[in-house]
Design a protein around this motif. Structure first.
Motif, PDB file in Angstrom:
ATOM      1  N   THR A 235      57.547  17.776 -34.027  1.00 55.55           N
ATOM      2  CA  THR A 235      58.536  17.229 -33.099  1.00 55.55           C
ATOM      3  C   THR A 235      59.339  18.339 -32.435  1.00 55.55           C
ATOM      4  O   THR A 235      59.578  18.298 -31.219  1.00 55.55           O
ATOM      5  N   THR A 236      59.747  19.331 -33.201  1.00 49.67           N
ATOM      6  CA  THR A 236      60.491  20.455 -32.639  1.00 49.67           C
ATOM      7  C   THR A 236      59.639  21.199 -31.623  1.00 49.67           C
ATOM      8  O   THR A 236      60.108  21.551 -30.545  1.00 49.67           O
ATOM      9  N   LYS A 237      58.381  21.428 -31.948  1.00 46.87           N
ATOM     10  CA  LYS A 237      57.479  22.120 -31.029  1.00 46.87           C
ATOM     11  C   LYS A 237      57.352  21.359 -29.713  1.00 46.87           C
ATOM     12  O   LYS A 237      57.448  21.949 -28.637  1.00 46.87           O
ATOM     13  N   ILE A 238      57.164  20.057 -29.788  1.00 44.09           N
ATOM     14  CA  ILE A 238      57.033  19.235 -28.583  1.00 44.09           C
ATOM     15  C   ILE A 238      58.323  19.255 -27.774  1.00 44.09           C
ATOM     16  O   ILE A 238      58.289  19.368 -26.544  1.00 44.09           O
ATOM     17  N   ASN A 239      59.464  19.166 -28.444  1.00 45.14           N
ATOM     18  CA  ASN A 239      60.752  19.184 -27.745  1.00 45.14           C
ATOM     19  C   ASN A 239      60.992  20.514 -27.037  1.00 45.14           C
ATOM     20  O   ASN A 239      61.488  20.541 -25.909  1.00 45.14           O
ATOM     21  N   VAL A 240      60.663  21.628 -27.686  1.00 38.69           N
ATOM     22  CA  VAL A 240      60.846  22.947 -27.067  1.00 38.69           C
ATOM     23  C   VAL A 240      59.897  23.112 -25.882  1.00 38.69           C
ATOM     24  O   VAL A 240      60.289  23.618 -24.827  1.00 38.69           O
ATOM     25  N   LEU A 241      58.648  22.682 -26.027  1.00 38.04           N
ATOM     26  CA  LEU A 241      57.700  22.754 -24.906  1.00 38.04           C
ATOM     27  C   LEU A 241      58.173  21.900 -23.729  1.00 38.04           C
ATOM     28  O   LEU A 241      58.083  22.316 -22.571  1.00 38.04           O
ATOM     29  N   ALA A 242      58.671  20.712 -24.010  1.00 30.98           N
ATOM     30  CA  ALA A 242      59.175  19.837 -22.944  1.00 30.98           C
ATOM     31  C   ALA A 242      60.388  20.454 -22.255  1.00 30.98           C
ATOM     32  O   ALA A 242      60.508  20.422 -21.028  1.00 30.98           O
ATOM     33  N   TYR A 243      61.291  21.039 -23.042  1.00 30.49           N
ATOM     34  CA  TYR A 243      62.477  21.691 -22.488  1.00 30.49           C
ATOM     35  C   TYR A 243      62.084  22.882 -21.608  1.00 30.49           C
ATOM     36  O   TYR A 243      62.593  23.044 -20.506  1.00 30.49           O
ATOM     37  N   ALA A 244      61.137  23.686 -22.076  1.00 33.61           N
ATOM     38  CA  ALA A 244      60.722  24.878 -21.337  1.00 33.61           C
ATOM     39  C   ALA A 244      59.935  24.538 -20.080  1.00 33.61           C
ATOM     40  O   ALA A 244      59.900  25.328 -19.136  1.00 33.61           O
ATOM     41  N   SER A 245      59.298  23.379 -20.034  1.00 27.95           N
ATOM     42  CA  SER A 245      58.467  23.029 -18.886  1.00 27.95           C
ATOM     43  C   SER A 245      59.249  22.385 -17.740  1.00 27.95           C
ATOM     44  O   SER A 245      58.669  22.092 -16.697  1.00 27.95           O
TER      45      SER A 245
ATOM     46  N   LYS B 272      69.037  28.093 -30.860  1.00 28.40           N
ATOM     47  CA  LYS B 272      67.979  28.915 -31.443  1.00 28.40           C
ATOM     48  C   LYS B 272      67.139  29.506 -30.323  1.00 28.40           C
ATOM     49  O   LYS B 272      67.061  28.955 -29.230  1.00 28.40           O
ATOM     50  N   ARG B 273      66.521  30.645 -30.606  1.00 28.66           N
ATOM     51  CA  ARG B 273      65.699  31.318 -29.609  1.00 28.66           C
ATOM     52  C   ARG B 273      64.236  31.227 -30.022  1.00 28.66           C
ATOM     53  O   ARG B 273      63.884  31.475 -31.170  1.00 28.66           O
ATOM     54  N   TYR B 274      63.390  30.863 -29.045  1.00 32.34           N
ATOM     55  CA  TYR B 274      61.965  30.682 -29.290  1.00 32.34           C
ATOM     56  C   TYR B 274      61.158  31.466 -28.256  1.00 32.34           C
ATOM     57  O   TYR B 274      61.580  31.588 -27.108  1.00 32.34           O
ATOM     58  N   PHE B 275      59.983  31.963 -28.670  1.00 33.25           N
ATOM     59  CA  PHE B 275      58.995  32.465 -27.728  1.00 33.25           C
ATOM     60  C   PHE B 275      58.117  31.273 -27.374  1.00 33.25           C
ATOM     61  O   PHE B 275      57.598  30.596 -28.257  1.00 33.25           O
ATOM     62  N   VAL B 276      57.943  31.007 -26.072  1.00 33.02           N
ATOM     63  CA  VAL B 276      57.175  29.848 -25.623  1.00 33.02           C
ATOM     64  C   VAL B 276      56.106  30.297 -24.638  1.00 33.02           C
ATOM     65  O   VAL B 276      56.391  31.007 -23.680  1.00 33.02           O
ATOM     66  N   SER B 277      54.873  29.877 -24.894  1.00 28.70           N
ATOM     67  CA  SER B 277      53.767  30.080 -23.964  1.00 28.70           C
ATOM     68  C   SER B 277      53.255  28.699 -23.581  1.00 28.70           C
ATOM     69  O   SER B 277      52.615  28.019 -24.380  1.00 28.70           O
ATOM     70  N   LEU B 278      53.560  28.293 -22.353  1.00 28.06           N
ATOM     71  CA  LEU B 278      53.124  26.973 -21.895  1.00 28.06           C
ATOM     72  C   LEU B 278      51.617  26.927 -21.684  1.00 28.06           C
ATOM     73  O   LEU B 278      50.995  25.887 -21.880  1.00 28.06           O
ATOM     74  N   SER B 279      51.010  28.046 -21.337  1.00 20.20           N
ATOM     75  CA  SER B 279      49.568  28.062 -21.091  1.00 20.20           C
ATOM     76  C   SER B 279      48.774  27.797 -22.369  1.00 20.20           C
ATOM     77  O   SER B 279      47.733  27.158 -22.336  1.00 20.20           O
ATOM     78  N   GLU B 280      49.264  28.301 -23.504  1.00 22.46           N
ATOM     79  CA  GLU B 280      48.567  28.103 -24.781  1.00 22.46           C
ATOM     80  C   GLU B 280      49.263  27.084 -25.686  1.00 22.46           C
ATOM     81  O   GLU B 280      48.815  26.851 -26.806  1.00 22.46           O
ATOM     82  N   GLU B 281      50.362  26.509 -25.207  1.00 25.42           N
ATOM     83  CA  GLU B 281      51.170  25.555 -25.966  1.00 25.42           C
ATOM     84  C   GLU B 281      51.586  26.125 -27.321  1.00 25.42           C
ATOM     85  O   GLU B 281      51.433  25.500 -28.366  1.00 25.42           O
TER      86      GLU B 281
END
Length: 65
Positions: A4-14, A32-41
């Motif tokens: 759920t956290t992963k999906i929420n961070v990806l949605a926020y970053a996109s 919190k700080r995250y490294f996010v790669s939308l291309s590789e999810e």
């Protein structure tokens, strides 16, 4: 990190107003700080954002970028 956290961070970053690099960027989400790669999810936890804006983390973020 749970799914759920992963999906929420990806949605926020996109979101269009975020204007992050599609292939990898640092995103602050809920203190919190995250490294996010939308291309590789991919979402990786990088540290907690302190009030002074300094990241509390064991690794040097700039060296990994």
């Amino acid at each position: 990190m749970n799914r759920t956290t992963k999906i929420n961070v990806l949605a926020y970053a996109s979101r269009p107003e975020m204007d992050i690099n599609y292939f990898g960027d640092i995103v602050e989400y809920q203190g919190k700080r995250y490294f996010v790669s939308l291309s590789e999810e991919v979402v990786e936890f990088r540290g907690i954002v302190k009030e002074s804006g300094i990241v509390s983390d064991m690794e040097n973020l700039e060296a990994r970028r």
